[in-house]
Write an enzyme that holds these catalytic residues in place. Structure first.
Site, PDB file in Angstrom:
ATOM      1  N   ASP A 188     -12.673   1.142  -4.016  1.00  0.00           N
ATOM      2  CA  ASP A 188     -11.306   0.817  -3.600  1.00  0.00           C
ATOM      3  C   ASP A 188     -10.888  -0.550  -4.116  1.00  0.00           C
ATOM      4  O   ASP A 188     -11.345  -1.580  -3.609  1.00  0.00           O
ATOM      5  CB  ASP A 188     -11.222   0.820  -2.066  1.00  0.00           C
ATOM      6  CG  ASP A 188     -11.263   2.224  -1.501  1.00  0.00           C
ATOM      7  OD1 ASP A 188     -10.448   3.056  -1.934  1.00  0.00           O
ATOM      8  OD2 ASP A 188     -12.112   2.490  -0.628  1.00  0.00           O
ATOM      9  N   SER A 248     -17.155   5.720   0.311  1.00  0.00           N
ATOM     10  CA  SER A 248     -16.370   4.541  -0.075  1.00  0.00           C
ATOM     11  C   SER A 248     -17.173   3.285   0.234  1.00  0.00           C
ATOM     12  O   SER A 248     -17.434   2.978   1.405  1.00  0.00           O
ATOM     13  CB  SER A 248     -15.048   4.509   0.686  1.00  0.00           C
ATOM     14  OG  SER A 248     -14.466   3.228   0.521  1.00  0.00           O
ATOM     15  N   HIS A 252     -16.981   5.975  -4.476  1.00  0.00           N
ATOM     16  CA  HIS A 252     -15.544   5.678  -4.408  1.00  0.00           C
ATOM     17  C   HIS A 252     -15.352   4.160  -4.327  1.00  0.00           C
ATOM     18  O   HIS A 252     -15.859   3.503  -3.417  1.00  0.00           O
ATOM     19  CB  HIS A 252     -14.943   6.372  -3.174  1.00  0.00           C
ATOM     20  CG  HIS A 252     -13.459   6.265  -3.065  1.00  0.00           C
ATOM     21  ND1 HIS A 252     -12.586   7.085  -3.751  1.00  0.00           N
ATOM     22  CD2 HIS A 252     -12.676   5.433  -2.335  1.00  0.00           C
ATOM     23  CE1 HIS A 252     -11.341   6.762  -3.445  1.00  0.00           C
ATOM     24  NE2 HIS A 252     -11.363   5.761  -2.585  1.00  0.00           N
ATOM     25  N   GLY A 302      -5.237   0.374   2.410  1.00  0.00           N
ATOM     26  CA  GLY A 302      -5.437  -1.063   2.618  1.00  0.00           C
ATOM     27  C   GLY A 302      -6.672  -1.391   3.434  1.00  0.00           C
ATOM     28  O   GLY A 302      -7.279  -2.437   3.248  1.00  0.00           O
ATOM     29  N   PHE A 303      -7.041  -0.491   4.324  1.00  0.00           N
ATOM     30  CA  PHE A 303      -8.150  -0.781   5.232  1.00  0.00           C
ATOM     31  C   PHE A 303      -8.975   0.462   5.522  1.00  0.00           C
ATOM     32  O   PHE A 303      -8.430   1.569   5.604  1.00  0.00           O
ATOM     33  CB  PHE A 303      -7.626  -1.347   6.562  1.00  0.00           C
ATOM     34  CG  PHE A 303      -6.796  -2.583   6.374  1.00  0.00           C
ATOM     35  CD1 PHE A 303      -7.402  -3.841   6.307  1.00  0.00           C
ATOM     36  CD2 PHE A 303      -5.418  -2.498   6.232  1.00  0.00           C
ATOM     37  CE1 PHE A 303      -6.644  -4.985   6.095  1.00  0.00           C
ATOM     38  CE2 PHE A 303      -4.647  -3.639   6.022  1.00  0.00           C
ATOM     39  CZ  PHE A 303      -5.256  -4.879   5.950  1.00  0.00           C
ATOM     40  N   MET A 359      -8.047  -3.297  -4.420  1.00  0.00           N
ATOM     41  CA  MET A 359      -6.793  -3.681  -3.743  1.00  0.00           C
ATOM     42  C   MET A 359      -6.328  -5.050  -4.229  1.00  0.00           C
ATOM     43  O   MET A 359      -7.152  -5.952  -4.383  1.00  0.00           O
ATOM     44  CB  MET A 359      -7.026  -3.764  -2.233  1.00  0.00           C
ATOM     45  CG  MET A 359      -7.573  -2.492  -1.630  1.00  0.00           C
ATOM     46  SD  MET A 359      -7.858  -2.727   0.134  1.00  0.00           S
ATOM     47  CE  MET A 359      -8.575  -1.126   0.532  1.00  0.00           C
ATOM     48  N   HIS A 370     -10.263   3.941  -7.303  1.00  0.00           N
ATOM     49  CA  HIS A 370      -8.964   4.115  -6.635  1.00  0.00           C
ATOM     50  C   HIS A 370      -8.201   2.795  -6.747  1.00  0.00           C
ATOM     51  O   HIS A 370      -8.526   1.823  -6.064  1.00  0.00           O
ATOM     52  CB  HIS A 370      -9.242   4.497  -5.166  1.00  0.00           C
ATOM     53  CG  HIS A 370      -8.023   4.657  -4.324  1.00  0.00           C
ATOM     54  ND1 HIS A 370      -8.087   4.807  -2.947  1.00  0.00           N
ATOM     55  CD2 HIS A 370      -6.693   4.708  -4.638  1.00  0.00           C
ATOM     56  CE1 HIS A 370      -6.868   4.928  -2.464  1.00  0.00           C
ATOM     57  NE2 HIS A 370      -6.007   4.872  -3.456  1.00  0.00           N
ATOM     58  N   GLY A 399     -15.774   6.495   4.330  1.00  0.00           N
ATOM     59  CA  GLY A 399     -16.230   5.107   4.372  1.00  0.00           C
ATOM     60  C   GLY A 399     -16.993   4.789   5.629  1.00  0.00           C
ATOM     61  O   GLY A 399     -18.223   4.915   5.702  1.00  0.00           O
ATOM     62  N   SER A 400     -16.268   4.394   6.680  1.00  0.00           N
ATOM     63  CA  SER A 400     -16.944   3.912   7.894  1.00  0.00           C
ATOM     64  C   SER A 400     -17.808   4.968   8.577  1.00  0.00           C
ATOM     65  O   SER A 400     -18.829   4.634   9.174  1.00  0.00           O
ATOM     66  CB  SER A 400     -15.941   3.310   8.879  1.00  0.00           C
ATOM     67  OG  SER A 400     -14.708   3.937   8.792  1.00  0.00           O
ATOM     68  N   GLY A 454     -11.630   2.420   8.277  1.00  0.00           N
ATOM     69  CA  GLY A 454     -11.754   2.517   9.731  1.00  0.00           C
ATOM     70  C   GLY A 454     -10.492   2.878  10.489  1.00  0.00           C
ATOM     71  O   GLY A 454     -10.412   2.658  11.698  1.00  0.00           O
ATOM     72  N   MET A 487      -3.706  10.329   0.517  1.00  0.00           N
ATOM     73  CA  MET A 487      -4.067   9.321   1.525  1.00  0.00           C
ATOM     74  C   MET A 487      -3.832   9.921   2.906  1.00  0.00           C
ATOM     75  O   MET A 487      -2.742  10.411   3.207  1.00  0.00           O
ATOM     76  CB  MET A 487      -3.202   8.059   1.393  1.00  0.00           C
ATOM     77  CG  MET A 487      -3.542   7.129   0.249  1.00  0.00           C
ATOM     78  SD  MET A 487      -5.282   6.705   0.039  1.00  0.00           S
ATOM     79  CE  MET A 487      -5.706   5.947   1.599  1.00  0.00           C
ATOM     80  N   MET A 541      -5.385   0.550  -5.941  1.00  0.00           N
ATOM     81  CA  MET A 541      -4.269   0.240  -5.037  1.00  0.00           C
ATOM     82  C   MET A 541      -3.662  -1.072  -5.515  1.00  0.00           C
ATOM     83  O   MET A 541      -3.732  -2.103  -4.845  1.00  0.00           O
ATOM     84  CB  MET A 541      -4.781   0.144  -3.593  1.00  0.00           C
ATOM     85  CG  MET A 541      -5.091   1.508  -2.996  1.00  0.00           C
ATOM     86  SD  MET A 541      -6.115   1.399  -1.521  1.00  0.00           S
ATOM     87  CE  MET A 541      -7.725   1.408  -2.294  1.00  0.00           C
ATOM     88  N   ASP A 594      -8.542  10.909   1.505  1.00  0.00           N
ATOM     89  CA  ASP A 594      -9.090   9.568   1.710  1.00  0.00           C
ATOM     90  C   ASP A 594      -8.570   8.932   2.996  1.00  0.00           C
ATOM     91  O   ASP A 594      -7.375   8.661   3.111  1.00  0.00           O
ATOM     92  CB  ASP A 594      -8.683   8.713   0.497  1.00  0.00           C
ATOM     93  CG  ASP A 594      -9.345   7.348   0.469  1.00  0.00           C
ATOM     94  OD1 ASP A 594     -10.140   7.040   1.361  1.00  0.00           O
ATOM     95  OD2 ASP A 594      -9.041   6.593  -0.484  1.00  0.00           O
ATOM     96  N   GLY A 595      -9.488   8.701   3.938  1.00  0.00           N
ATOM     97  CA  GLY A 595      -9.156   7.922   5.129  1.00  0.00           C
ATOM     98  C   GLY A 595      -9.365   8.656   6.436  1.00  0.00           C
ATOM     99  O   GLY A 595      -8.836   9.753   6.643  1.00  0.00           O
ATOM    100  N   GLY A 596     -10.188   8.056   7.291  1.00  0.00           N
ATOM    101  CA  GLY A 596     -10.372   8.587   8.644  1.00  0.00           C
ATOM    102  C   GLY A 596     -11.164   9.878   8.724  1.00  0.00           C
ATOM    103  O   GLY A 596     -11.058  10.610   9.712  1.00  0.00           O
TER     104      GLY A 596
HETATM  105  C1  DX5 Z   1      -8.258   2.830   2.306  1.00  0.00           C
HETATM  106  C2  DX5 Z   1      -9.253   3.252   1.267  1.00  0.00           C
HETATM  107  C3  DX5 Z   1     -10.280   4.199   1.751  1.00  0.00           C
HETATM  108  C4  DX5 Z   1     -11.155   3.687   2.852  1.00  0.00           C
HETATM  109  C5  DX5 Z   1     -11.624   4.862   3.664  1.00  0.00           C
HETATM  110  O1  DX5 Z   1      -7.253   2.108   1.708  1.00  0.00           O
HETATM  111  O2  DX5 Z   1      -8.589   3.856   0.182  1.00  0.00           O
HETATM  112  O3  DX5 Z   1     -11.066   4.674   0.663  1.00  0.00           O
HETATM  113  O4  DX5 Z   1     -12.257   2.973   2.376  1.00  0.00           O
HETATM  114  O5  DX5 Z   1     -12.355   4.383   4.736  1.00  0.00           O
HETATM  115  P1  DX5 Z   1     -12.570   5.198   6.083  1.00  0.00           P
HETATM  116  O6  DX5 Z   1     -13.389   6.409   5.748  1.00  0.00           O
HETATM  117  O7  DX5 Z   1     -13.316   4.215   6.940  1.00  0.00           O
HETATM  118  O8  DX5 Z   1     -11.215   5.541   6.609  1.00  0.00           O
HETATM  119 ZN    ZN Z   2      -9.812   4.907  -1.414  1.00  0.00          ZN
END
Ligand code: DX5
Ligand code: ZN
Length: 222
Positions: free
Chosen positions: A41, A14, A39, A148-149, A43, A72, A203-204, A151, A143, A74, A181-183
């Site tokens: 994102d 991401s 990916h 939204g964020f 928003m 994606h 992502g992070s 990390g 999800m 959002m 997606d996420g964490g």
């Molecule tokens: C959150 C995004 C994710 C996000 C994942 O709203 O849809 O794609 O970038 O980031 P990490 O891997 O850091 O949770």
């Molecule tokens: Zn995403």
């Protein structure tokens, strides 16, 4: 957790977690890596409490990306922008279940463009709600954090959603891939693959690592 469940083991970094001053370098790193998608994102500050980037950025990424773009959305009223993101170069478009009162029509709109159509479920939205549309989908995005964020901490309940979704896909003879997606990190990623997830958005954990391309390679071999 079934160890013999077939999973594609694909990775979609991401770029939300990239340094936007060096977005070109991030795409180049992804090009050189074993990543399967980029990916993106998007928003809108309405559906989610954050604003990221939109059509022109996706277009610029597409100009230099050698990997397909996994977009994606959002955003509210995503059906208004599907054509624009298609023209910008999306290979997959994901809309949120929570934003689509006429989900079947929206999915049809994406499929008619000849690209992959995908639906995303927020952490509280049950997998069972996809029962009557799963055969139309190329992908389902679960999800595993509140959107939204980047990390944030992975929500453990996601594992059982992957298992339930995989069961539905097999039972309905659907071709849908499961993306999460996420964490995601090494530990979470391994359990997700073993539960039946096909694609991991990361992502992070990738962009915060010392050697992002090596982290991507390692994620594919969990
Ligand atoms: C959150 C995004 C994710 C996000 C994942 O709203 O849809 O794609 O970038 O980031 P990490 O891997 O850091 O949770
Ligand atoms: Zn995403």
């Amino acid at each position: 957790m079934g160890q013999n469940i077939i999973s594609m083991r694909l990775i979609a970094p991401s770029i939300l977690a990239a340094n936007f001053n060096k977005l070109g370098d991030a795409i180049e790193m992804i090009n050189q890596s074993e990543a399967d998608y980029v990916h993106c994102d998007v928003m809108d500050g309405v559906f989610v409490p954050n604003i990221s980037f939109g059509i022109p950025i996706v277009q610029d990424i597409h100009k230099i990306s050698q990997k397909p773009l996994d977009v994606h959305l959002m955003i509210v009223n995503p059906e208004r922008y599907i054509q624009d993101f298609f023209r910008a170069g999306a290979s997959v478009i994901t809309v949120h279940y929570e934003t689509c009162p006429h989900l079947h029509r929206t999915i049809q709109q994406i499929s008619d463009l000849g690209i992959k159509a995908s639906v995303c479920l927020n952490p509280h939205t049950p997998v069972a709600l996809l029962e009557d549309i799963i055969e139309e989908l190329d992908m389902v995005l679960l999800m595993s954090v509140n959107p939204g964020f980047g990390g944030q901490k992975f929500i453990e309940n996601t594992y059982s959603k992957v298992v339930a979704l995989k069961e539905m896909i097999l039972r309905k003879n659907s071709n849908a891939l499961i993306e999460v997606d996420g964490g995601v990190n090494f530990e979470v990623g391994k359990k997700l693959y073993d539960s039946g997830a096909d694609i991991l958005v990361v992502g992070s954990f990738v962009f915060g690592s010392d050697h992002p391309a090596e982290t991507i390679a390692a994620l594919k071999r969990l």
